[in-house]
Design an enzyme around this catalytic site. Sequence first.
Site, mmCIF file in Angstrom:
data_model
loop_
_atom_site.group_PDB
_atom_site.id
_atom_site.type_symbol
_atom_site.label_atom_id
_atom_site.label_comp_id
_atom_site.label_asym_id
_atom_site.label_seq_id
_atom_site.Cartn_x
_atom_site.Cartn_y
_atom_site.Cartn_z
ATOM 1 N N ASP A 10 -8.763 -5.110 3.595
ATOM 2 C CA ASP A 10 -8.204 -4.299 2.529
ATOM 3 C C ASP A 10 -9.285 -3.314 2.083
ATOM 4 O O ASP A 10 -10.472 -3.510 2.353
ATOM 5 C CB ASP A 10 -7.776 -5.206 1.379
ATOM 6 N N ARG A 11 -8.879 -2.257 1.383
ATOM 7 C CA ARG A 11 -9.875 -1.273 0.947
ATOM 8 C C ARG A 11 -10.249 -1.472 -0.522
ATOM 9 O O ARG A 11 -11.278 -2.053 -0.837
ATOM 10 C CB ARG A 11 -9.352 0.152 1.173
ATOM 11 N N ASP A 12 -9.396 -1.013 -1.430
ATOM 12 C CA ASP A 12 -9.713 -1.066 -2.860
ATOM 13 C C ASP A 12 -9.815 -2.501 -3.346
ATOM 14 O O ASP A 12 -8.874 -3.285 -3.223
ATOM 15 C CB ASP A 12 -8.633 -0.327 -3.661
ATOM 16 N N HIS A 98 3.585 4.975 0.964
ATOM 17 C CA HIS A 98 4.934 4.855 0.396
ATOM 18 C C HIS A 98 4.985 3.990 -0.858
ATOM 19 O O HIS A 98 4.057 3.224 -1.156
ATOM 20 C CB HIS A 98 5.885 4.280 1.442
ATOM 21 N N CYS A 120 5.634 -0.447 6.537
ATOM 22 C CA CYS A 120 4.169 -0.495 6.600
ATOM 23 C C CYS A 120 3.525 -0.970 5.296
ATOM 24 O O CYS A 120 2.361 -1.361 5.299
ATOM 25 C CB CYS A 120 3.611 0.877 6.990
ATOM 26 N N LYS A 122 2.238 -3.281 2.657
ATOM 27 C CA LYS A 122 1.972 -4.713 2.506
ATOM 28 C C LYS A 122 2.774 -5.266 1.322
ATOM 29 O O LYS A 122 2.889 -4.588 0.309
ATOM 30 C CB LYS A 122 0.473 -4.949 2.287
ATOM 31 N N ASP A 147 -8.414 -8.834 -1.624
ATOM 32 C CA ASP A 147 -8.661 -9.347 -2.975
ATOM 33 C C ASP A 147 -7.385 -9.646 -3.733
ATOM 34 O O ASP A 147 -7.442 -10.128 -4.869
ATOM 35 C CB ASP A 147 -9.492 -8.338 -3.781
#
Length: 236
Positions: A10-12, A98, A120, A122, A147
């Site tokens: 994950d990013r953020d 989206h 797409c 999650k 997270d």
Amino acid sequence: MYNKIAVFLDRDGTINKIEETETPKFVTSYNKFEFYEDVANAIKILNRLGVKVIVTTNQPSVAHGLCTEEDVKELHRSMIRDLKNSGATIDAVYFCPHHPEIHHKDIPAHAMKYRDDCDCRKPKIGMLKLAEAELALDISKSFVIGDRTVDIQSGKNAGCKTVLVKTGMAGNDKKYDVSPDFVCNNLLEAAKLIERNLTTKAVILAGGRGERLKPLTDTMPKPMMIQLLPAIWVLC
């Protein structure tokens, strides 16, 4: 050796810092992007293993009209560049722009095309399946690190092993009633966990009278028993 295995990040809240509020605050420009400590070192561990390191991230800010797809791509190019300068490689980035809600009153006209119940976003697995097809991965042997419970649910839906990190939301979004396979304090600990699991080939079961391993120990002394495993799962 592990080139068909992916670690989906994950990013953020996992790679970069967010405001730790009830609702995650997505970063929309790189001048506000701040890596968590040791993120590059964590990714370098995964790089040395030979696994694919892939970022998969929901970016509904596009659907909210707060940024464009090109803004997100530019942020990711900068992120990849700075990690590469630190010796860490991201193999691919996939993001979902989206949002399924179409009844928000403040949706700009240009963002309406992103209001879609897509495959797409999650916890759906569209991004993971696309990566699987494009990079010839074995999803069943791969890992998802995030997270939030949405990350963990996505990993479970795809059949991956899941690791919750205690940075960012630290699972406190509680949006999905799901338990991760493992919990680590941060991405570095998660990378070390994966390294142990992929490189440990055997565990020796020794000590005691052997009563808990009956009837096996009726014919074999417990200290002599060796269980061969593709990996031994160790909590961090």
